[in-house]
Design an enzyme around this catalytic site. Structure first.
Site, PDB file in Angstrom:
ATOM      1  N   GLY A  70      -0.592   4.223   4.002  1.00 54.72           N
ATOM      2  CA  GLY A  70      -0.028   5.157   4.973  1.00 54.72           C
ATOM      3  C   GLY A  70      -0.908   6.385   5.195  1.00 54.72           C
ATOM      4  O   GLY A  70      -1.067   6.858   6.322  1.00 54.72           O
ATOM      5  N   THR A  71      -1.500   6.885   4.120  1.00 53.12           N
ATOM      6  CA  THR A  71      -2.325   8.090   4.233  1.00 53.12           C
ATOM      7  C   THR A  71      -3.503   7.837   5.176  1.00 53.12           C
ATOM      8  O   THR A  71      -3.790   8.647   6.068  1.00 53.12           O
ATOM      9  CB  THR A  71      -2.831   8.522   2.837  1.00 53.12           C
ATOM     10  OG1 THR A  71      -1.685   8.794   2.022  1.00 53.12           O
ATOM     11  CG2 THR A  71      -3.715   9.750   2.905  1.00 53.12           C
ATOM     12  N   ASN A 150      10.760  11.573   4.167  1.00 53.35           N
ATOM     13  CA  ASN A 150      10.733  10.998   2.832  1.00 53.35           C
ATOM     14  C   ASN A 150      11.557  11.758   1.809  1.00 53.35           C
ATOM     15  O   ASN A 150      11.920  11.223   0.780  1.00 53.35           O
ATOM     16  CB  ASN A 150       9.280  10.883   2.339  1.00 53.35           C
ATOM     17  CG  ASN A 150       8.488  12.138   2.550  1.00 53.35           C
ATOM     18  OD1 ASN A 150       8.439  12.681   3.646  1.00 53.35           O
ATOM     19  ND2 ASN A 150       7.853  12.630   1.509  1.00 53.35           N
ATOM     20  N   GLN A 178       8.276   5.675   5.765  1.00 51.66           N
ATOM     21  CA  GLN A 178       9.586   5.526   5.108  1.00 51.66           C
ATOM     22  C   GLN A 178      10.547   4.660   5.912  1.00 51.66           C
ATOM     23  O   GLN A 178      11.530   4.158   5.368  1.00 51.66           O
ATOM     24  CB  GLN A 178      10.229   6.911   4.874  1.00 51.66           C
ATOM     25  CG  GLN A 178       9.514   7.747   3.847  1.00 51.66           C
ATOM     26  CD  GLN A 178       9.642   7.198   2.432  1.00 51.66           C
ATOM     27  OE1 GLN A 178      10.579   6.483   2.090  1.00 51.66           O
ATOM     28  NE2 GLN A 178       8.684   7.539   1.583  1.00 51.66           N
ATOM     29  N   SER A 198       3.182   1.497   5.400  1.00 54.70           N
ATOM     30  CA  SER A 198       2.567   1.277   4.088  1.00 54.70           C
ATOM     31  C   SER A 198       3.353   0.237   3.297  1.00 54.70           C
ATOM     32  O   SER A 198       4.580   0.364   3.138  1.00 54.70           O
ATOM     33  CB  SER A 198       2.558   2.612   3.340  1.00 54.70           C
ATOM     34  OG  SER A 198       2.036   2.422   2.055  1.00 54.70           O
ATOM     35  N   HIS A 200       3.626  -0.648   0.119  1.00 56.58           N
ATOM     36  CA  HIS A 200       4.299  -0.450  -1.175  1.00 56.58           C
ATOM     37  C   HIS A 200       5.673   0.195  -1.040  1.00 56.58           C
ATOM     38  O   HIS A 200       6.420   0.291  -2.009  1.00 56.58           O
ATOM     39  CB  HIS A 200       3.407   0.318  -2.158  1.00 56.58           C
ATOM     40  CG  HIS A 200       3.246   1.783  -1.892  1.00 56.58           C
ATOM     41  ND1 HIS A 200       3.923   2.738  -2.621  1.00 56.58           N
ATOM     42  CD2 HIS A 200       2.493   2.458  -1.010  1.00 56.58           C
ATOM     43  CE1 HIS A 200       3.566   3.948  -2.190  1.00 56.58           C
ATOM     44  NE2 HIS A 200       2.703   3.800  -1.209  1.00 56.58           N
ATOM     45  N   THR A 236     -14.812  -4.740   3.973  1.00 52.78           N
ATOM     46  CA  THR A 236     -14.257  -6.076   3.721  1.00 52.78           C
ATOM     47  C   THR A 236     -12.742  -5.991   3.554  1.00 52.78           C
ATOM     48  O   THR A 236     -12.240  -5.156   2.811  1.00 52.78           O
ATOM     49  CB  THR A 236     -14.909  -6.670   2.451  1.00 52.78           C
ATOM     50  OG1 THR A 236     -16.313  -6.706   2.680  1.00 52.78           O
ATOM     51  CG2 THR A 236     -14.397  -8.069   2.143  1.00 52.78           C
ATOM     52  N   CYS A 324       4.480  12.900  -4.178  1.00 50.11           N
ATOM     53  CA  CYS A 324       3.191  13.581  -4.044  1.00 50.11           C
ATOM     54  C   CYS A 324       3.267  15.039  -4.468  1.00 50.11           C
ATOM     55  O   CYS A 324       2.285  15.612  -4.872  1.00 50.11           O
ATOM     56  CB  CYS A 324       2.702  13.515  -2.619  1.00 50.11           C
ATOM     57  SG  CYS A 324       3.068  11.957  -1.862  1.00 50.11           S
TER      58      CYS A 324
HETATM   59  N1  PLP Z   1       3.901   9.259   4.913  1.00 46.73           N
HETATM   60  C1  PLP Z   1       5.093   9.292   4.303  1.00 46.73           C
HETATM   61  C2  PLP Z   1       6.300   9.743   5.067  1.00 46.73           C
HETATM   62  C3  PLP Z   1       5.222   8.918   2.962  1.00 46.73           C
HETATM   63  O1  PLP Z   1       6.406   8.964   2.354  1.00 46.73           O
HETATM   64  C4  PLP Z   1       4.039   8.505   2.269  1.00 46.73           C
HETATM   65  C5  PLP Z   1       4.100   8.153   0.832  1.00 46.73           C
HETATM   66  O2  PLP Z   1       4.837   8.728   0.061  1.00 46.73           O
HETATM   67  C6  PLP Z   1       2.821   8.460   2.957  1.00 46.73           C
HETATM   68  C7  PLP Z   1       2.790   8.840   4.283  1.00 46.73           C
HETATM   69  C8  PLP Z   1       1.558   8.010   2.295  1.00 46.73           C
HETATM   70  O3  PLP Z   1       1.511   6.604   2.182  1.00 46.73           O
HETATM   71  P1  PLP Z   1       0.546   5.896   1.107  1.00 46.73           P
HETATM   72  O4  PLP Z   1       1.178   6.096  -0.216  1.00 46.73           O
HETATM   73  O5  PLP Z   1       0.550   4.448   1.509  1.00 46.73           O
HETATM   74  O6  PLP Z   1      -0.785   6.502   1.250  1.00 46.73           O
END
Ligand code: PLP
Length: 373
Positions: A70-71, A150, A178, A198, A200, A236, A324
Site C-alpha cells: 500500500g505504501t 485505519n 483498509q 495491500s 496483507h 522482477t 505505524c
Molecule cells: N494506507 C492505509 C490506510 C493503511 O492502513 C496502511 C497500512 O497500515 C497503508 C496505507 C500501508 O500499506 P502497506 O503496509 O502495504 O505498506
C-alpha cells in the site's frame, strides 16, 4: 495463540492462499520475463492474477499494476500524477486523517514547491464535500482521500468525491488499503481514477499490493529499470506474492457478505458489552458508514499504552491507533483532527476484528477488561 484483535494492522494468511503460492517458490520459479516454458508459466500466473483482481474491482486487467504494498501504491499514485501533470499545476487536496504513506508524500512535495490543502474532518472523521469543492482551484491536479480510515473505520463519500473531482477536471486517488477486501469497492460504481490496496490486510501475503489506474489516465513511471508492468514499475515481479494476493482477493470477494455480517455483529457485541460494563467510555467509531471490523474506544481516565500492555500480558492483541504510529507514542493525528480531548486521545484503543474472531473471544476480552484496575 492469543486473541488477535488487530486486523487493521495485518492479518493471518489463509491456508488456501499459502497453498496457491507454494508451487511458485520451487516448481514454477521462472522469471516472468524469460521466454522458455518456466517463464511462460510465471507470466500466465501473473496474467491470471491481474484478471482476477480486476474482476473484483469491476476494472480491466491492464488497469492493475502490481506493487510492493500500500505504501508504494500511495507514493506512486501521488508522485506519478504530480510528474505527469506538472504543466497543469502544483496544488493537491488531501485530508488531515490520511495514512502517513499519503501525508508524508504530501509533506515531501511541499518541500518541492507544491501546495497542499489538508481538509478537516468532522467529529466522526468524515470530510465535508462542500469544503472539498471550495478547495479546488485552477491549478489543482489531484485529490487524494482515503476510502476508509485505519484508526476509526470511517468510510468517506467516495462516489460524491469522484463526481466533484470530475466535474472540475481533477483526478481522484483513493487509498483503499483498509477498505479493499472488506467492503464492496468498484471502479465502475465509485468512479475514482486511482486506488491503492495491500494484500496483507485481507489475509494475503505481506509486501505485495497494487495500484489501479483508470485506462485513460497517464501516470509517470515510479521505479525505473526493466520493462515489467509495461515499464511503469520496474523490478522482477514477486510472482508467489502476486498469486497469493489474487487468491486472497478472490476469497474475500466470494465471502464478503457473510464476513461483513459476522464481523459487524461481533464488533457491535464488543461495543455494547464495553459501554454497558465499563464506566466513562466513548466510541470514536461513530460515523454513519464504517468498516465492519473497527471499534475505536476511549477509556476515560486510562492510558492506552498501559491498557495495551496489560492486554498483551493476557495474550490479547489490540492497538493504540495505527500500527505505524504505535512505536512513537505521538497523539493520534486522526483523533486530533476529529476534535477529541487530550484525555480521550490518551485512552484510545483500537480493536479491529476479523471474520475469524469468535463470541467466546469477546467474552474472554470482556473478562480481562472488566477486571482491569
Ligand atoms: N494506507 C492505509 C490506510 C493503511 O492502513 C496502511 C497500512 O497500515 C497503508 C496505507 C500501508 O500499506 P502497506 O503496509 O502495504 O505498506
Amino acid at each position: 495463540m492469543g486473541i488477535y484483535l488487530d486486523h487493521a494492522a495485518t492479518t493471518r494468511m489463509r491456508d488456501e492462499v499459502i497453498e496457491e503460492m507454494m508451487p511458485y517458490f520451487q516448481t514454477h520459479y521462472g522469471n516472468a520475463a524469460s521466454s522458455y516454458g518456466l517463464g511462460v508459466e510465471s507470466r500466465r500466473a501473473l496474467n491470471h492474477a491481474r484478471t482476477s483482481i480486476a474482476d473484483t474491482l469491476q476494472a480491466k486487467p491492464e488497469e492493475i499494476y502490481f506493487t510492493s504494498g500500500g505504501t508504494e501504491a500511495d507514493n506512486w499514485a501521488i508522485r506519478g500524477i504530480t510528474e505527469a501533470c506538472k504543466e497543469k499545476g502544483k496544488h493537491i487536496i488531501t485530508s488531515k486523517i490520511e495514512h502517513p504513506a499519503v501525508l508524508q508524500t504530501c509533506r515531501f512535495l511541499e518541500s518541492q514547491g507544491y501546495e497542499i490543502t489538508y481538509l478537516n474532518v468532522d467529529s466522526s472523521g468524515s470530510v465535508d464535500v462542500k469544503e472539498l469543492e471550495s478547495a479546488i482551484r485552477k491549478d489543482t491536479i489531484l485529490i487524494s482521500i482515503m476510502y476508509a480510515n485505519n484508526e476509526v473505520g470511517t468510510i468517506q463519500p467516495v462516489q460524491q468525491i469522484s463526481e466533484i473531482a470530475h466535474a472540475r477536471g481533477v483526478l481522484f486517488h483513493t487509498d483503499a488499503v483498509q477498505a479493499y477486501g472488506q467492503i464492496p469497492v468498484s471502479a465502475k460504481r465509485d468512479g475514482f481514477d486511482m486506488l491503492s490496496a495491500s494484500a496483507h490486510k485481507f489475509n494475503g501475503p505481506k509486501g505485495v499490493g497494487f495500484l489501479y489506474v483508470r485506462g485513460y489516465q497517464k501516470i509517470d513511471s515510479f521505479i525505473r529499470g526493466g520493462e515489467q508492468e509495461v515499464g511503469k514499475r520496474a523490478g522482477t515481479e514477486n510472482v508467489p506474492g502476486i498469486v497469493g494476493m489474487a487468491k486472497a482477493a478472490e476469497l474475500a470477494q466470494q465471502e464478503m457478505p457473510e464476513r461483513m455480517q459476522r464481523t459487524q455483529r461481533l464488533r457491535n457485541l464488543l461495543w455494547s458489552r464495553i459501554s454497558e460494563e465499563i464506566p466513562k467510555v466513548t466510541s470514536n467509531t461513530s460515523a454513519k458508514d464504517i468498516l465492519p471490523g473497527i471499534l475505536n474506544v476511549s477509556f476515560g481516565g486510562r492510558e492506552s499504552a498501559q491498557m495495551l500492555g496489560h492486554l498483551d500480558r493476557k495474550e490479547i492483541y489490540a492497538s493504540g491507533g495505527s500500527a505505524c504510529s504505535s512505536q512513537d507514542r505521538k497523539p493520534s493525528h486522526v483523533l486530533l483532527a476529529m476534535g477529541k480531548t487530550p484525555e480521550e486521545i490518551r485512552g484510545a484503543v483500537r480493536f479491529s476484528l476479523g471474520y475469524d474472531n469468535t463470541e467466546e473471544e469477546i467474552e474472554l476480552v470482556m473478562d480481562v477488561l472488566t477486571k482491569m484496575r
